[in-house]
Design a protein around this motif. Structure first.
Motif, mmCIF file in Angstrom:
data_model
loop_
_atom_site.group_PDB
_atom_site.id
_atom_site.type_symbol
_atom_site.label_atom_id
_atom_site.label_comp_id
_atom_site.label_asym_id
_atom_site.label_seq_id
_atom_site.Cartn_x
_atom_site.Cartn_y
_atom_site.Cartn_z
ATOM 1 N N LEU A 116 0.783 -1.202 0.096
ATOM 2 C CA LEU A 116 0.006 -0.068 0.030
ATOM 3 C C LEU A 116 0.965 1.414 -0.019
ATOM 4 O O LEU A 116 0.384 2.264 -0.657
ATOM 5 C CB LEU A 116 -0.840 -0.075 1.178
ATOM 6 N N ARG A 117 1.989 1.278 0.504
ATOM 7 C CA ARG A 117 2.768 2.368 0.822
ATOM 8 C C ARG A 117 3.544 2.546 -0.715
ATOM 9 O O ARG A 117 3.443 3.712 -1.405
ATOM 10 C CB ARG A 117 4.031 2.441 1.627
ATOM 11 N N LYS A 118 3.858 1.600 -1.657
ATOM 12 C CA LYS A 118 4.286 1.654 -2.770
ATOM 13 C C LYS A 118 3.260 2.372 -3.798
ATOM 14 O O LYS A 118 3.710 2.820 -4.683
ATOM 15 C CB LYS A 118 4.609 -0.024 -3.272
ATOM 16 N N GLN A 119 2.068 1.890 -3.350
ATOM 17 C CA GLN A 119 1.063 2.729 -4.313
ATOM 18 C C GLN A 119 0.729 4.239 -3.665
ATOM 19 O O GLN A 119 -0.218 4.900 -4.403
ATOM 20 C CB GLN A 119 -0.293 1.787 -4.089
ATOM 21 N N GLY A 120 1.361 4.774 -3.087
ATOM 22 C CA GLY A 120 1.591 6.290 -2.615
ATOM 23 C C GLY A 120 0.553 6.276 -1.261
ATOM 24 O O GLY A 120 0.153 7.575 -0.997
ATOM 25 N N ASN A 121 0.174 5.177 -0.522
ATOM 26 C CA ASN A 121 -0.729 5.423 0.512
ATOM 27 C C ASN A 121 -0.130 5.613 1.723
ATOM 28 O O ASN A 121 1.255 5.233 1.902
ATOM 29 C CB ASN A 121 -1.488 4.330 0.565
ATOM 30 N N ASN A 122 -0.436 6.348 2.690
ATOM 31 C CA ASN A 122 0.187 6.674 4.206
ATOM 32 C C ASN A 122 -0.319 5.672 5.206
ATOM 33 O O ASN A 122 -1.731 5.947 5.416
ATOM 34 C CB ASN A 122 0.236 8.162 4.382
ATOM 35 N N ALA A 123 0.403 5.049 6.181
ATOM 36 C CA ALA A 123 0.139 4.582 7.084
ATOM 37 C C ALA A 123 -0.802 5.368 8.176
ATOM 38 O O ALA A 123 0.167 6.389 8.585
ATOM 39 C CB ALA A 123 0.984 3.453 7.489
ATOM 40 N N ILE A 124 -1.627 4.993 8.966
ATOM 41 C CA ILE A 124 -2.025 5.875 10.179
ATOM 42 C C ILE A 124 -1.770 5.135 11.523
ATOM 43 O O ILE A 124 -2.014 5.578 12.306
ATOM 44 C CB ILE A 124 -3.671 5.884 10.012
ATOM 45 N N ALA A 125 -1.271 3.737 11.148
ATOM 46 C CA ALA A 125 -1.017 3.029 12.344
ATOM 47 C C ALA A 125 0.077 1.758 11.711
ATOM 48 O O ALA A 125 0.148 1.570 10.663
ATOM 49 C CB ALA A 125 -2.082 2.448 13.022
ATOM 50 N N GLY A 126 0.856 1.418 12.767
ATOM 51 C CA GLY A 126 1.865 0.399 12.579
ATOM 52 C C GLY A 126 1.048 -0.878 12.061
ATOM 53 O O GLY A 126 -0.140 -1.205 12.589
ATOM 54 N N ALA A 127 1.524 -1.762 11.551
ATOM 55 C CA ALA A 127 0.931 -3.141 11.050
ATOM 56 C C ALA A 127 0.646 -3.784 12.267
ATOM 57 O O ALA A 127 1.547 -3.858 13.257
ATOM 58 C CB ALA A 127 1.797 -4.154 10.365
ATOM 59 N N GLU A 128 -0.508 -4.581 12.406
ATOM 60 C CA GLU A 128 -0.887 -5.271 13.776
ATOM 61 C C GLU A 128 -1.153 -6.961 13.537
ATOM 62 O O GLU A 128 -1.719 -7.019 12.559
ATOM 63 C CB GLU A 128 -2.118 -4.451 14.331
ATOM 64 N N SER A 129 -0.596 -7.502 14.288
ATOM 65 C CA SER A 129 -0.869 -8.967 14.097
ATOM 66 C C SER A 129 -1.745 -9.244 15.352
ATOM 67 O O SER A 129 -1.667 -9.170 16.687
ATOM 68 C CB SER A 129 0.572 -9.936 14.296
ATOM 69 N N PHE A 130 -2.757 -10.289 14.911
ATOM 70 C CA PHE A 130 -3.767 -11.074 16.132
ATOM 71 C C PHE A 130 -3.409 -12.376 15.933
ATOM 72 O O PHE A 130 -3.263 -13.058 14.993
ATOM 73 C CB PHE A 130 -5.043 -10.467 15.741
ATOM 74 N N LEU A 131 -3.243 -12.990 17.031
ATOM 75 C CA LEU A 131 -2.521 -14.183 17.254
ATOM 76 C C LEU A 131 -3.673 -15.385 17.505
ATOM 77 O O LEU A 131 -4.688 -15.177 18.053
ATOM 78 C CB LEU A 131 -1.651 -14.384 18.672
ATOM 79 N N VAL A 132 -3.366 -16.733 16.658
ATOM 80 C CA VAL A 132 -3.960 -17.836 16.615
ATOM 81 C C VAL A 132 -3.016 -18.908 17.247
ATOM 82 O O VAL A 132 -1.772 -18.627 17.410
ATOM 83 C CB VAL A 132 -4.538 -18.211 15.391
ATOM 84 N N ASP A 133 -3.617 -19.797 17.620
ATOM 85 C CA ASP A 133 -2.958 -21.048 18.122
ATOM 86 C C ASP A 133 -2.439 -22.042 16.767
ATOM 87 O O ASP A 133 -2.832 -21.766 15.809
ATOM 88 C CB ASP A 133 -3.672 -22.072 19.086
ATOM 89 N N LYS A 134 -1.823 -22.991 16.978
ATOM 90 C CA LYS A 134 -1.111 -23.870 15.928
ATOM 91 C C LYS A 134 -2.431 -24.328 15.403
ATOM 92 O O LYS A 134 -2.202 -24.889 14.053
ATOM 93 C CB LYS A 134 -0.453 -24.875 16.651
ATOM 94 N N ASP A 135 -3.725 -24.656 15.711
ATOM 95 C CA ASP A 135 -4.876 -25.023 14.869
ATOM 96 C C ASP A 135 -5.710 -23.962 14.245
ATOM 97 O O ASP A 135 -6.781 -24.065 14.099
ATOM 98 C CB ASP A 135 -5.847 -25.695 15.937
ATOM 99 N N SER A 136 -5.003 -22.847 14.344
ATOM 100 C CA SER A 136 -5.693 -21.575 13.658
ATOM 101 C C SER A 136 -6.903 -21.037 14.376
ATOM 102 O O SER A 136 -7.687 -20.382 13.722
ATOM 103 C CB SER A 136 -6.078 -22.029 12.097
ATOM 104 N N HIS A 137 -6.982 -21.133 15.506
ATOM 105 C CA HIS A 137 -8.161 -20.852 16.369
ATOM 106 C C HIS A 137 -7.673 -19.438 17.208
ATOM 107 O O HIS A 137 -6.481 -19.454 17.832
ATOM 108 C CB HIS A 137 -8.485 -21.669 17.686
#
Length: 190
Positions: free
Chosen positions: A137-158
């Motif tokens: 998205l930055r490469k397309q000229g967009n500006n981030a309003i927040a840092g990238a965020e990860s939400f965590l799952v267990d090894k079974d994708s829950h």
């Protein structure tokens, strides 16, 4: 006769989800934003259009350190077919996803935020789809309003306990940021 016009910023959340975790996070982010901004949530498979004045929030599951590919989507189908895995494939889990949608993603004047779901391990071992989304998205000229965020799952994708609440809080912070940006763009006028 007067017409009322909602001057709140509009946020569009575009997501890809294989087993429902990323969709649930997208919905929780929308819950956190609602009331402060207008918000819609849509799957990338619906090929959503985004107005240049929207705040764009994009999320995807992390597959092999990055965004899903046709091969990793086929692998997800195989995982869902394993009865021991207790996974249900989302209705559009076989379709194209964020990787393909980003190829034509629009520029937005009020910025973007990126999120992902990934296994609860150090990022160096899992990678991050959110980081890839933000870079594109930055490469397309967009500006981030927040840092990238990860939400965590267990090894079974829950999703891990507390992640949906964390997503709601993140959504509220994004809404506040969008409101400040809109206020600044209007020259401080209310």
């Amino acid at each position: 006769m007067s017409t009322t016009h909602d001057s709140r910023p509009t946020a569009v959340i575009v997501f890809e989800s294989m087993f429902g975790s990323t969709r649930r996070v997208a919905e929780a982010i929308a819950e956190g934003m609602s009331g402060r901004v207008q918000v819609s949530v849509t799957s990338a498979t619906d090929k959503p259009t985004v107005n240049p004045s929207d705040v764009l929030i994009v999320g995807a599951p992390t597959h092999a350190h990055s965004l899903s590919r046709p091969e990793s989507r086929r692998e997800a189908v195989r995982w869902a077919q394993d009865s021991k895995a207790h996974l249900t494939l989302e209705a559009d889990g076989r379709a194209s996803g964020i990787r393909e949608w980003l190829e034509a993603a629009p520029a937005v004047s009020h910025g973007f935020a990126a999120f992902d779901t990934r296994v609860d391990m150090p990022r160096i071992f899992t990678g991050s789809a959110a980081t890839v989304i933000a870079k594109r998205l930055r490469k397309q000229g967009n500006n981030a309003i927040a840092g990238a965020e990860s939400f965590l799952v267990d090894k079974d994708s829950h999703l891990l306990e507390g992640e949906l609440e964390r997503a709601r809080h993140w959504g509220a912070r994004l809404a506040d940021t969008a409101l400040v940006a809109r206020h600044s763009d209007n020259g401080g006028a209310s």
